[in-house]
Design an enzyme around this catalytic site. Structure first.
Site, PDB file in Angstrom:
ATOM      1  N   GLU A 232      25.962  38.363  19.981  1.00 18.20           N
ATOM      2  CA  GLU A 232      25.069  38.271  18.822  1.00 18.20           C
ATOM      3  C   GLU A 232      23.977  39.329  18.852  1.00 18.20           C
ATOM      4  O   GLU A 232      23.530  39.794  17.800  1.00 18.20           O
ATOM      5  CB  GLU A 232      24.431  36.876  18.756  1.00 18.20           C
ATOM      6  CG  GLU A 232      25.334  35.828  18.163  1.00 18.20           C
ATOM      7  CD  GLU A 232      24.591  34.569  17.750  1.00 18.20           C
ATOM      8  OE1 GLU A 232      25.170  33.795  16.966  1.00 18.20           O
ATOM      9  OE2 GLU A 232      23.456  34.345  18.201  1.00 18.20           O
TER      10      GLU A 232
ATOM     11  N   HIS B 255      44.115  35.283  38.976  1.00 23.85           N
ATOM     12  CA  HIS B 255      45.519  34.971  38.736  1.00 23.85           C
ATOM     13  C   HIS B 255      45.864  34.961  37.250  1.00 23.85           C
ATOM     14  O   HIS B 255      46.962  34.549  36.883  1.00 23.85           O
ATOM     15  CB  HIS B 255      45.848  33.614  39.365  1.00 23.85           C
ATOM     16  CG  HIS B 255      45.639  33.596  40.845  1.00 23.85           C
ATOM     17  ND1 HIS B 255      46.619  33.922  41.758  1.00 23.85           N
ATOM     18  CD2 HIS B 255      44.529  33.326  41.585  1.00 23.85           C
ATOM     19  CE1 HIS B 255      46.141  33.832  42.986  1.00 23.85           C
ATOM     20  NE2 HIS B 255      44.868  33.473  42.906  1.00 23.85           N
TER      21      HIS B 255
ATOM     22  N   LYS C 273      27.927  30.926   7.471  1.00 20.93           N
ATOM     23  CA  LYS C 273      27.101  29.728   7.266  1.00 20.93           C
ATOM     24  C   LYS C 273      26.972  29.424   5.777  1.00 20.93           C
ATOM     25  O   LYS C 273      27.107  28.279   5.341  1.00 20.93           O
ATOM     26  CB  LYS C 273      25.708  29.939   7.868  1.00 20.93           C
ATOM     27  CG  LYS C 273      25.625  29.851   9.378  1.00 20.93           C
ATOM     28  CD  LYS C 273      24.170  29.970   9.808  1.00 20.93           C
ATOM     29  CE  LYS C 273      24.022  29.885  11.311  1.00 20.93           C
ATOM     30  NZ  LYS C 273      22.612  30.002  11.735  1.00 20.93           N
TER      31      LYS C 273
END
Length: 461
Positions: free
Chosen positions: A294, A323, A436
């Site tokens: 951000e 792994h 938003k």
């Protein structure tokens, strides 16, 4: 103090093509870095600069009120339920996972020293929410709802559900089970809290969510489960004093910012991997990913030029992700810089018994898991350098509240410094706001009717 080792980004290790001549780099950027550090510290008290997080370590009044509240409710609740998303939750999750005993919520009350369990609802998955609410006794649960604006759809929808259930169970007494952390004067949650009489704490002005862990946003949940917030604040102050040093050679946040900036802009290593070698530090990487993404992913610079800049953060866990990811880091595209977080001394020791000595695993007997995980960290760092892959190591002498606070604050300052090197605003997030607003429209918020019609058409394409 935490330690920072940048040896494995140097040209004498990686070669001139992929490595940095850091002595020359430090000489070249000496004045620029000094000016950035001075400027940040001069601006931090000015309104609108979004640098008040640099002062949080000295906010003794907030610490006092948080400790007073924690003492007042001590023994009254079996559970703490934190409602928040992004910066309202990630820092607290990381701190609690690191500093509480592992598997805290599965321990008995006696094993927890009488302290409550703690749960974070940082998503709006209905199955997760229903399962948690079915399990919790809301009569014995303290809910900490965190949102500065009070309009965060995810957090407030959770709160509406839980408030309604609590009121049905407890009647008017439900108010005693809620503590709100929000804006001091304005916003929907502040209005509700004032009208209904909730205990409240303040999200300070000019502190973005991803920089808020040392405000009441993080301190309240931590104090409620017995984490020493005095030690946390002391760790912040110790690191803040260190990072006021304008000499790049003595400032680890400046060094790390400059290394990441140059590896991105000069060497093509634009992916930043955070890889702690401790399960307790796993969520530090989650917090770092938000902080980095951000803050640094920006379309325009401070001059309005379109640049679409920003290193991509990736989270990993050692030794688990040896792994799953290291194959790519060693032999894939050389576009990453890996930061290892290593623990010098673990809280406990686990010995490997001397058995199966007649087999190929007999060599492990007599060693400890402690030595094994640090051997894995050191070996992975060396293997990466064999493949000419840049990597850094941050070492915490021990996982303590003070050391963890030092780490968090160092990463925050590092982010501010690299933002200045990129010439961007590291403290806004315009790319988040559009989604938003679309959500508000789809959910029927007043004033978004026109957007809803346009958005519905886009979705149906």
């Amino acid at each position: 103090m935490i330690e920072f080792n940048y040896r494995n980004v140097c040209a004498d290790i990686l070669g001139q093509d992929k490595g940095l001549n850091l002595e020359a780099v430090f000489n070249e950027y000496e004045n620029k870095i000094s000016n950035i550090i001075l400027d940040l510290n001069l601006r931090k008290d000015k309104p609108g600069q979004w640098l008040q997080w640099m002062n949080l370590g000295y906010n003794e009044e907030t610490v006092w009120y948080v400790k007073e509240y924690a003492a007042m409710v001590e023994g009254r609740f079996d559970n703490i339920l934190v409602l928040g998303i992004g910066g309202s939750a990630l820092g607290s999750i990381a701190m609690c996972e690191a500093l509480l005993k592992p598997y805290w919520n599965m321990l008995s009350k006696e094993e927890r020293g009488g302290l409550p369990r703690i749960f974070f609802l940082d998503n709006i998955d209905p199955d997760q929410i229903n399962a948690l609410l079915d399990m919790l006794d809301l009569k014995k649960t303290l809910v900490n709802v965190i949102t500065k604006s009070g309009s965060t759809a995810e957090t407030m929808s959770q709160f509406m559900i839980i408030k309604d259930r609590m009121q049905n169970i407890l009647g008017d007494d439900y108010r005693k089970n809620i503590v709100a952390t929000t804006d001091k004067q304005s916003g929907i949650l502040r209005q509700i809290a004032n009208e209904e009489g909730y205990k409240t704490f303040v999200v300070p002005d000019d502190v973005g969510g991803r920089f808020s862990v040392f405000s009441a946003v993080g301190l309240v949940p931590m104090a409620l489960v017995g984490i020493d917030i005095d030690e946390i604040m002391e760790g912040v102050k110790v690191m803040d004093l260190t990072l006021k040093n304008t000499d790049v050679r003595k400032n680890i946040a400046a060094q790390n910012a400059l290394i990441h900036y140059l590896m991105d802009t000069q060497k093509g290593n634009y992916i930043s991997v955070m890889m702690p070698y401790s399960s307790r530090l796993k969520y530090v990487a989650d917090w770092y990913v938000q902080l980095w993404a951000e803050s640094l992913g920006k379309e325009v610079d401070r001059n309005g030029n379109k640049i679409n800049i920003g290193p991509t953060p990736i989270k990993a866990l050692g030794a688990t992700d040896q792994h799953s990811q290291i194959q790519l880091y060693n032999e894939g595209k050389n576009d990453k810089i890996i930061t290892f977080i290593r623990v010098g001394e673990f809280d406990t020791t686990l010995e490997i018994p001397k058995i199966f000595e007649y087999t190929g695993i007999g060599y492990l007997g007599g060693n400890t898991i402690n030595n094994l995980i640090n051997a894995e960290a050191d070996s992975t760092a060396v293997a990466l350098t064999d493949f000419k892959r840049p990597n850094l190591t941050i070492t915490l002498p021990k996982i303590t509240a003070g050391n963890l606070a030092q780490l968090f604050y160092m990463l925050e300052v590092q982010t501010a410094i690299i933002g200045e090197l990129y010439n961007i605003n590291a403290f806004n997030q315009p790319g988040v706001e559009q989604a938003k607003n679309y959500t508000y429209a789809l959910m029927g918020r007043a004033g978004y009717e026109e957007s809803k019609e346009e958005l519905t058409q886009k979705i149906s394409r």
